[in-house]
Write a protein that holds these residues in place. Sequence first.
Motif, mmCIF file in Angstrom:
data_model
loop_
_atom_site.group_PDB
_atom_site.id
_atom_site.type_symbol
_atom_site.label_atom_id
_atom_site.label_comp_id
_atom_site.label_asym_id
_atom_site.label_seq_id
_atom_site.Cartn_x
_atom_site.Cartn_y
_atom_site.Cartn_z
ATOM 1 N N ARG A 68 0.842 -1.204 0.000
ATOM 2 C CA ARG A 68 0.000 0.000 0.000
ATOM 3 C C ARG A 68 0.877 1.255 0.000
ATOM 4 O O ARG A 68 0.616 2.206 -0.733
ATOM 5 N N ASP A 69 1.940 1.239 0.792
ATOM 6 C CA ASP A 69 2.828 2.397 0.849
ATOM 7 C C ASP A 69 3.670 2.521 -0.416
ATOM 8 O O ASP A 69 3.945 3.630 -0.879
ATOM 9 N N TRP A 72 1.570 3.884 -3.248
ATOM 10 C CA TRP A 72 1.344 5.302 -2.935
ATOM 11 C C TRP A 72 2.593 6.116 -3.251
ATOM 12 O O TRP A 72 2.513 7.195 -3.856
ATOM 13 N N HIS A 73 3.764 5.596 -2.844
ATOM 14 C CA HIS A 73 5.038 6.278 -3.077
ATOM 15 C C HIS A 73 5.278 6.489 -4.569
ATOM 16 O O HIS A 73 5.663 7.583 -5.000
ATOM 17 N N LYS A 76 3.060 9.131 -6.096
ATOM 18 C CA LYS A 76 3.561 10.464 -5.767
ATOM 19 C C LYS A 76 4.795 10.803 -6.605
ATOM 20 O O LYS A 76 4.957 11.948 -7.061
ATOM 21 N N LEU A 93 -4.463 5.674 -8.758
ATOM 22 C CA LEU A 93 -3.839 4.709 -7.855
ATOM 23 C C LEU A 93 -4.858 3.679 -7.379
ATOM 24 O O LEU A 93 -5.931 4.028 -6.882
ATOM 25 N N GLN A 95 -4.658 0.846 -4.641
ATOM 26 C CA GLN A 95 -3.821 0.251 -3.604
ATOM 27 C C GLN A 95 -4.269 -1.177 -3.307
ATOM 28 O O GLN A 95 -5.470 -1.473 -3.270
ATOM 29 N N SER A 243 5.838 7.850 2.227
ATOM 30 C CA SER A 243 6.604 8.266 1.051
ATOM 31 C C SER A 243 7.522 9.428 1.377
ATOM 32 O O SER A 243 7.153 10.318 2.169
ATOM 33 N N ASP A 246 5.967 12.751 0.753
ATOM 34 C CA ASP A 246 5.082 13.308 1.776
ATOM 35 C C ASP A 246 5.839 14.183 2.779
ATOM 36 O O ASP A 246 5.209 14.920 3.554
#
Length: 329
Positions: A68-69, A72-73, A76, A93, A95, A243, A246
């Motif tokens: 999931r991360d 997301w990363h 971004k 996205l 996830q 990320s 972020d």
Amino acid sequence: MGEQLHRYVLPKVPELDLRDVQAIKVYGSPSLALLLNAKPLDSKLFNWRRPEFIRLGGFLHCVASPGRDYTWHYAKLIATAGLIRGQQRPVVLTQPRRYEVERFIDRWLPLSLPDADLVILGYVQHLFRQEAESVPWTHCHGFGWKRIEVAGATVLLLGCEFSYWGDLSGSLTAAILRRGITSWVMYVGKLGALDPSLAPNQWLATGQSSVVDGVPFGWQGRLQYVRPTGRTLRDICHVTMPSVIDETREWAVEASQSSQVVDPEIGHMGRAAVKAGASFDYLHLVTDNLVKDFGQGLYDERLKRVASQRKSLVMEAEQMIRRSIVQTC
């Protein structure tokens, strides 16, 4: 990273012809075959698989490890690269669900891994070279490992070809502990500083707590009982973020009021250890500073002077690990 942000972002997102692309879709895949080597190996055994970019019809697909991360990363990263290059497209996205993350790790983590007193993840290719020199790496699709003896204890150095970014690291830790391979996991890696006094590549950091999704919690480790080396900082206040993108200037100013270091993995791994009733430690090289510019960061990791400084810190990390084994095993 301020004005150096492009040096970190652009190498990770290939420059493609987007003239007919309606949107860029980012999602995870359970297949390692879709994660390709996007850069020269340079004798790099681990962490070399990267997301694949596939053009189908009017869409560009970014296929990544199903974290999931991590997805997301990369969403971004792609959006940021589009802004820098002036090639903005909608980024869609999808996830993965938690069970998909766990299933991915369970599928690829080898069943033949040997038991050990301590399993070390992360910077394993650079650790204990004297002890490990005569022991060949055993490779299985996605992973490689060596079991060596350090200070009278068995240590499993476990490397991974893909990036177990963020919550993937928690699923990996949970799988190792669930299978009974060990009762002690250690992660030797790198993180960013939120303390302006911490120059990059000069310090090691360790602690027994983190903040994940705004919730602080702690775990039991063994490095807390060890006399630290001269450049090892203990009881560090850590925050887990999904990320690097972020970590904005505004976020860093606020986070620095309560935290000293940040990375995407430590909190997830600590939480997995708590759930399993096991020991977890991290021993990380401070490789970046988010609140003060020291002229070094994630954007220049391949410079010779940076590599030399990190080699010295790795030797100190080995000292700390040996001491923890002697005192707690």
